[in-house]
Structures are given as C-alpha cells and as structure tokens.
Design an enzyme around this catalytic site. Sequence first.
Site, PDB file in Angstrom:
ATOM      1  N   SER A   1       2.368  -6.016 -15.997  1.00 19.46           N
ATOM      2  CA  SER A   1       3.496  -5.181 -16.566  1.00 19.46           C
ATOM      3  C   SER A   1       2.976  -5.552 -17.693  1.00 19.46           C
ATOM      4  O   SER A   1       2.582  -6.680 -18.239  1.00 19.46           O
ATOM      5  CB  SER A   1       4.563  -5.167 -16.313  1.00 19.46           C
TER       6      SER A   1
ATOM      7  N   GLY B   1       3.353   1.707  -1.817  1.00 18.85           N
ATOM      8  CA  GLY B   1       4.327   1.775  -3.311  1.00 18.85           C
ATOM      9  C   GLY B   1       3.571   3.231  -4.063  1.00 18.85           C
ATOM     10  O   GLY B   1       2.766   3.332  -4.019  1.00 18.85           O
ATOM     11  N   TYR B   2       4.278   3.146  -5.206  1.00 19.39           N
ATOM     12  CA  TYR B   2       3.909   4.467  -6.165  1.00 19.39           C
ATOM     13  C   TYR B   2       2.273   4.309  -6.989  1.00 19.39           C
ATOM     14  O   TYR B   2       1.622   5.173  -6.720  1.00 19.39           O
ATOM     15  CB  TYR B   2       5.085   4.847  -7.150  1.00 19.39           C
TER      16      TYR B   2
ATOM     17  N   SER C   1       5.609  -5.934  -5.750  1.00 16.08           N
ATOM     18  CA  SER C   1       6.347  -6.125  -6.255  1.00 16.08           C
ATOM     19  C   SER C   1       7.168  -5.838  -6.599  1.00 16.08           C
ATOM     20  O   SER C   1       7.409  -4.270  -6.767  1.00 16.08           O
ATOM     21  CB  SER C   1       5.593  -7.341  -7.174  1.00 16.08           C
TER      22      SER C   1
ATOM     23  N   PRO D   1       0.916  -2.597 -16.965  1.00 16.16           N
ATOM     24  CA  PRO D   1       0.882  -0.863 -17.693  1.00 16.16           C
ATOM     25  C   PRO D   1       2.094  -1.121 -17.997  1.00 16.16           C
ATOM     26  O   PRO D   1       3.704  -1.725 -17.746  1.00 16.16           O
ATOM     27  CB  PRO D   1       1.000  -0.571 -16.251  1.00 16.16           C
TER      28      PRO D   1
ATOM     29  N   ALA E   1       0.454  -1.199  -0.034  1.00 19.12           N
ATOM     30  CA  ALA E   1       0.156  -0.175   0.058  1.00 19.12           C
ATOM     31  C   ALA E   1       1.295   1.128   0.099  1.00 19.12           C
ATOM     32  O   ALA E   1      -0.148   2.290  -0.980  1.00 19.12           O
ATOM     33  CB  ALA E   1      -0.806  -0.256   1.220  1.00 19.12           C
TER      34      ALA E   1
ATOM     35  N   THR F   1      -0.134  -5.545  -5.671  1.00 20.04           N
ATOM     36  CA  THR F   1       0.332  -4.564  -6.195  1.00 20.04           C
ATOM     37  C   THR F   1       1.803  -4.459  -5.964  1.00 20.04           C
ATOM     38  O   THR F   1       2.253  -4.422  -6.584  1.00 20.04           O
ATOM     39  CB  THR F   1      -0.485  -2.629  -5.894  1.00 20.04           C
TER      40      THR F   1
ATOM     41  N   LYS G   1       8.141 -10.251 -14.077  1.00 19.75           N
ATOM     42  CA  LYS G   1       7.525 -10.171 -13.795  1.00 19.75           C
ATOM     43  C   LYS G   1       6.397 -11.223 -14.716  1.00 19.75           C
ATOM     44  O   LYS G   1       4.652 -11.228 -14.722  1.00 19.75           O
ATOM     45  CB  LYS G   1       6.378  -8.794 -14.600  1.00 19.75           C
TER      46      LYS G   1
ATOM     47  N   VAL H   1       5.514   3.349 -15.466  1.00 23.52           N
ATOM     48  CA  VAL H   1       4.560   4.231 -14.750  1.00 23.52           C
ATOM     49  C   VAL H   1       5.114   5.949 -14.468  1.00 23.52           C
ATOM     50  O   VAL H   1       6.181   5.881 -14.008  1.00 23.52           O
ATOM     51  CB  VAL H   1       4.382   3.370 -14.097  1.00 23.52           C
TER      52      VAL H   1
END
Length: 351
Positions: free
Chosen positions: A131, A17-18, A89, A194, A15, A87, A170, A197
């Site tokens: 990713s 993270g970016y 990783s 994504p 939580a 999320t 990934k 990012v």
Amino acid sequence: MTQINKKMPVLVTGATGYVAGRLVNRLLEAGLTVHAPVRDPNNLDKTRFLRQLAEELPGQIRFFEADLLDGGSYDEAMKGCELVFHTASPFSLQFKDAQKDLIDPALLGTRNVLGSVERTPTVKRVVLTSSCAAVLGDTVDLLSLPNGTATEEHWNSTSSLTHQPYSFSKTLAEKEAWHLNRAQNRWDLVVINPTLVLGPGINPRGTSESFHIFRQLGDGTMKSGVPDLDIGLVDVRDVAQAHYLAGFTPKAQGRHIVSAKSLTVLQMAQVLRSHYGDAYPFPQKQLPKWLVWLVGPLVGMPRKMVRRNVGYPWKVDHTKSKTELGLTYREPEEFLVEFFQQMIDHGTFQK
C-alpha cells in the site's frame, strides 16, 4: 529477468477479496489456471462470483482450503506454481485491538505465505499487494520530501501501533516480505503500492473498507460537510492490471506506486453531483479544520490524524508504474461514477 510460464498455474491469496477478484478476472481472461486458496471452498456465497467468471472466460479456477493465519496451509495450493500473488491482508479501519486485528494477521500472513513459497521449489516470483500507506504515514510528512512528493524510495516512518495502526501494519508486512526475500536467491519480489482503491468490484456487495468509505458520500453520513482531506485514488481494475504486469514483465523489480491522481473528499462529491445532481445527499461544503479537530474523535478520526492530514496536498510519483510496467490509468471522474452506479444498481442507497 524472471520469465513466467503461462501454462503453469498461478496462485492468488485472498482470491475472494476486492482487488484479488479483479486480478482473478484478468488472469482468467488471459487463459491462465488460477489456484484460489480460501477459508471454505464450499461457501458458494463467497466463491460464486469467481465461479461465474471461470464459466465465462477461457481460464480455469481451482479452489483450495487455506487460512492466512495457519502455517503450511498454502503448501497444497502452491504446488506447481511459478508465480504467487499475495493479496490477502486485512483492510479495516474498524478494529478493537490493533495488534490482534491488524498487525498480527498482516505479519503472520506474510510469513505463512512466504514460508510456503520457501517450501515450493517451482516458485520464481512473488507479487505482493502492499500500500502507499507503507510509503507515507501522514500527508504532512510530504513537506519534508523533495518537491513535496513521495516515491518508491520512501518508507512510512511515522505510523505506530497507536497512530495510524493500519498503515503501520502494511509497513511492517512489506518490510518483512523484503527481509524474507533477501534471505534467499531463488524467487524475486515485486511490490504494488496502491493509494485508495475504488471502482466497481466483481462482488457488488463487497466488504472492503473502500465500499464503506465511498458509500458515506451518498448515504447522508457526510451531508453536513467533509474535512479538507486530499487522497490518492486508483481504479481497482488498474490495480489488478498492475499486478498482472508485475507478474509477467520479466524485468519488473522493486516497489511500484499505483495511483491515478489525488482528489479531496469534496472534489469526489462534486464529481458525483455533476453526474447525479441532487438525487443523493452529497456533501457540498468543506468543514474548517478547527471544527474537524473538535468533533473528529466522535466520528473515529483521532485529533493527531486530523492535525497531520487535514489541509495538506497529497502528492506521489507514479512514473515507475507507467515506464517499467506499462500501466495506464483510468480517470477518477470515470471510475467514481461507475463505482457509485454499481452501488445504486445493487440497492445500497434505499430511497
């Protein structure tokens, strides 16, 4: 069709993270209760940005102690949740041992989180942050695809422990998630893939590799020139919205490429120069491929990576994210400047 009850708590791994920070922001805006498992809930330096959000927004946040590499540590935080966003990783291109620093945490983390999902009967859906690196290994691989464009049907088949190990990690982690998903029929899996990012984060001093890469455009590291690298880009807030939509759109399924558009590194620098002029040492020229090949290894760019990525156009199809999730995209010309301005405002570039 999976209907998620918004009155139930939702869990977000990683939580602090970016991407996760912006996702938590979106969930709190919607008035949800977020369960945030972190290594040390008492580390106020790590959690203060999330705590501030919770004070300002209608939702609530509860912190739990958990470690991605510790089996069972997510069980408590997951109790009562119907929706899990995984999320957490590692995203780092600076590592000593690819197996130990990238592959093991990505695989073991996925197994641990989904192991808790298996033990939590309330969970109906998992949204996984993967990713585009799991879709495509090297840009040259596009030449063998229809229209030279990657879609959700494609998988990275060219990365390995010794070549593009981050992309390999990934790919392995996402494949493991699909394997575990297909072994049962209680919870469904929706994946977000994504590209690079960028954009302003919740924590202006973020440690994501995205900050490190982008900072180099303005700190003089690249002032002598940049390689002809074409890169897919997407705003962090759009990635967060993609996760939110993937969680709460009942018919959402499968993988979703999330990318606004691609720009070369030089085009990114030109966007910044058009806004800031000569205030920062932005690169102004593209280096010839032979020179990048020659000096690449000295700056952490192996020659195989140069050979297979420099000088090729990057194309992915993001149609599914728009038609099935209803996602709209910010333009890079907007979020690149906002990201750079956030770095300026917080003293990243000392004059």
